[in-house]
Design a protein around this motif. Structure first.
Motif, short mmCIF file in Angstrom:
data_model
loop_
_atom_site.label_atom_id
_atom_site.label_comp_id
_atom_site.label_asym_id
_atom_site.label_seq_id
_atom_site.Cartn_x
_atom_site.Cartn_y
_atom_site.Cartn_z
N ARG A 196 35.04 -18.36 81.30
CA ARG A 196 35.18 -16.95 80.92
C ARG A 196 35.19 -16.80 79.40
O ARG A 196 34.43 -16.03 78.84
CB ARG A 196 36.48 -16.38 81.46
CG ARG A 196 36.40 -15.95 82.88
CD ARG A 196 37.69 -15.29 83.35
NE ARG A 196 37.63 -15.17 84.80
CZ ARG A 196 36.96 -14.20 85.43
NH1 ARG A 196 36.37 -13.27 84.73
NH2 ARG A 196 36.90 -14.17 86.73
N LEU A 197 36.09 -17.54 78.75
CA LEU A 197 36.31 -17.33 77.31
C LEU A 197 35.08 -17.67 76.50
O LEU A 197 34.78 -17.01 75.51
CB LEU A 197 37.52 -18.15 76.84
CG LEU A 197 38.86 -17.65 77.41
CD1 LEU A 197 40.00 -18.54 76.97
CD2 LEU A 197 39.12 -16.20 77.03
N PHE A 198 34.31 -18.69 76.93
CA PHE A 198 33.07 -18.98 76.23
C PHE A 198 31.95 -18.05 76.69
O PHE A 198 31.17 -17.54 75.88
CB PHE A 198 32.66 -20.45 76.43
CG PHE A 198 31.35 -20.79 75.77
CD1 PHE A 198 31.22 -20.74 74.39
CD2 PHE A 198 30.24 -21.12 76.53
CE1 PHE A 198 30.00 -21.02 73.77
CE2 PHE A 198 29.02 -21.41 75.93
CZ PHE A 198 28.90 -21.36 74.55
N GLY A 199 31.89 -17.80 77.98
CA GLY A 199 30.81 -16.99 78.55
C GLY A 199 30.77 -15.58 78.00
O GLY A 199 29.69 -15.02 77.77
N TYR A 200 31.94 -14.98 77.73
CA TYR A 200 31.97 -13.62 77.21
C TYR A 200 31.35 -13.53 75.81
O TYR A 200 30.82 -12.49 75.43
CB TYR A 200 33.41 -13.08 77.16
CG TYR A 200 34.05 -12.91 78.52
CD1 TYR A 200 33.28 -12.82 79.68
CD2 TYR A 200 35.43 -12.82 78.66
CE1 TYR A 200 33.87 -12.66 80.92
CE2 TYR A 200 36.03 -12.66 79.91
CZ TYR A 200 35.24 -12.58 81.03
OH TYR A 200 35.83 -12.42 82.25
N HIS A 201 31.44 -14.61 75.04
CA HIS A 201 30.83 -14.60 73.71
C HIS A 201 29.31 -14.40 73.80
O HIS A 201 28.68 -13.94 72.84
CB HIS A 201 31.14 -15.91 72.98
CG HIS A 201 30.41 -16.07 71.67
ND1 HIS A 201 30.58 -15.20 70.61
CD2 HIS A 201 29.47 -16.96 71.25
CE1 HIS A 201 29.80 -15.56 69.61
NE2 HIS A 201 29.11 -16.63 69.97
N LEU A 202 28.72 -14.75 74.94
CA LEU A 202 27.27 -14.70 75.09
C LEU A 202 26.79 -13.34 75.58
O LEU A 202 25.59 -13.14 75.83
CB LEU A 202 26.80 -15.81 76.04
CG LEU A 202 27.25 -17.21 75.60
CD1 LEU A 202 26.88 -18.25 76.65
CD2 LEU A 202 26.62 -17.60 74.26
N LEU A 203 27.72 -12.39 75.72
CA LEU A 203 27.35 -11.03 76.14
C LEU A 203 26.49 -10.35 75.09
O LEU A 203 26.84 -10.31 73.91
CB LEU A 203 28.63 -10.20 76.38
CG LEU A 203 28.43 -8.74 76.77
CD1 LEU A 203 27.83 -8.62 78.17
CD2 LEU A 203 29.76 -7.98 76.71
N THR A 204 25.34 -9.83 75.51
CA THR A 204 24.47 -9.03 74.64
C THR A 204 23.99 -7.81 75.45
O THR A 204 24.15 -7.80 76.68
CB THR A 204 23.22 -9.82 74.21
OG1 THR A 204 22.56 -10.29 75.40
CG2 THR A 204 23.58 -11.02 73.34
N ASP A 205 23.40 -6.84 74.77
CA ASP A 205 22.84 -5.68 75.48
C ASP A 205 21.90 -6.13 76.59
O ASP A 205 21.94 -5.64 77.71
CB ASP A 205 22.03 -4.79 74.51
CG ASP A 205 22.90 -4.13 73.47
OD1 ASP A 205 24.13 -4.20 73.59
OD2 ASP A 205 22.34 -3.56 72.53
N GLU A 206 21.03 -7.08 76.22
CA GLU A 206 19.97 -7.51 77.15
C GLU A 206 20.56 -8.27 78.34
O GLU A 206 20.21 -8.00 79.50
CB GLU A 206 18.96 -8.41 76.42
CG GLU A 206 18.15 -7.69 75.35
CD GLU A 206 18.90 -7.52 74.03
OE1 GLU A 206 20.04 -8.05 73.91
OE2 GLU A 206 18.37 -6.85 73.14
#
Lengths: 99, 231
Positions: free
Chosen positions: B103-113
């Protein structure tokens, strides 16, 4: 390969607030219920900031930039992002021949 | 070899492919413009890796001066990226099977796309770690690499004004703004922000025009939206 301490501080602080916006929503899931005017105001944040950043270039630099911005906006209604940038840059280069 | 990748991760990789193609020239442009503003290659690469949010990175480079206006940069990054709070709130309940480190790493990869594609995927199935990391693992690599290449290429390019490249920011922001178009409310947002920002820029100077324009634009949207909407 150099790094300015103030630039490093800015990059780290930008990274921190950006990460906060990324995780905040996941943790607040189910608790944020915006509607009506509040939602419209929140949805308006990205375009409001984008326009605020470029307004001095568009409105207070020269007529060439103002006209090129109008041309770019027209292009943006029908072209993808990169083509829009191409049209805008070509327009400003052409218009600056008249200065 | 490709058969060793789980099916859901492969689906994520397929879904993101067109976004990667589109990100390459934008990353090159970001690197070149940042280099023209005097950022070092290391600073450009580091910002792409750690901030990893195109809109706020282009804004930061546009507002970049010496000495570096840290508070202005942080404030504008927060405002521009605040939309991701709502994206996370919407996507969070559709994700399943994530461990805490994921979760903590994966959320950093959130982008519009990635958000838009994951929301589409969520219409058919839960967003699993395999799908999410398949979807998001390539973009940071492509974004950092093209930023750095653009920074090197940009420093060889010379005066960006000669090529009209200084206007590329403005054109890009107009294109991005068009992507948020929602009719009358957007017209009020743009008009309020543009007028307030230009006035404050002329009367008080930077960096106050960004805050003034943002507040006026958001206020314009609030006033232009229907008051009795209970949707």
């Amino acid at each position: 390969m150099t790094i300015d301490p103030l630039a490093l501080a800015a990059i780290l602080a930008m990274a921190a607030v950006t990460y906060l916006t990324r995780i905040a929503g996941f943790f607040a899931a189910g608790r944020i219920r915006l509607s009506g005017r509040a939602k419209a105001a929140f949805d308006a944040i990205p375009p409001a900031v984008l326009v605020a950043v470029i307004a001095p270039t568009v409105l207070a630099t020269g007529w060439q930039e103002t006209v090129a911005a109008v041309v770019t906006a027209a292009a943006a209604t029908r072209l993808p992002l990169l083509a829009t940038v191409g049209v805008g840059v070509a327009a400003v280069v052409a218009l600056r021949q008249f200065s | 070899m490709i058969g060793a990748i789980p099916r859901e991760a492969r689906q994520g990789l397929v879904d993101i492919a067109p976004v990667i193609v589109a990100a390459v020239p934008i990353g090159l442009l970001y690197g070149a413009l940042a280099a023209a503003k005097g950022l070092s290659v290391l600073e450009i690469g580091l910002m792409s890796l750690l901030v990893f949010a195109g809109g706020s990175q282009f804004t930061a480079v546009e507002l970049w001066t010496q000495p570096v206006p840290v508070a202005t940069l942080v404030f504008s990054a927060m405002l521009i990226n605040a939309r991701m709070i709502l994206m996370g709130a919407s996507l969070g309940p559709k994700m399943a099977g994530f461990s805490w480190p994921q979760r903590l790493f994966g959320y950093h990869l959130l982008t519009d796309e990635a958000w838009a594609l994951a929301e589409r995927h969520a219409g058919r199935a839960k967003v699993t770690p395999a799908y999410w990391f398949g979807l998001t693992c390539l973009l940071p690599a492509a974004w950092v690499a093209t930023s750095v290449i653009g920074a090197y290429a940009g420093s060889l390019m010379g005066d960006p004004r000669q090529l009209g490249a200084d206007f590329a920011f403005t054109a890009m922001f107009i294109g991005l703004t068009a992507g948020f178009w929602k009719g009358r409310v957007s017209a009020a947002t743009i008009a309020g922000s543009a007028v307030a920002s230009a006035l404050v820029y002329v009367l008080a100077g930077p960096p106050w025009h960004v805050a003034a324009g943002a507040v006026a634009g958001i206020g314009g949207a609030y006033l232009a939206a229907p008051a009795d909407d209970r949707a």
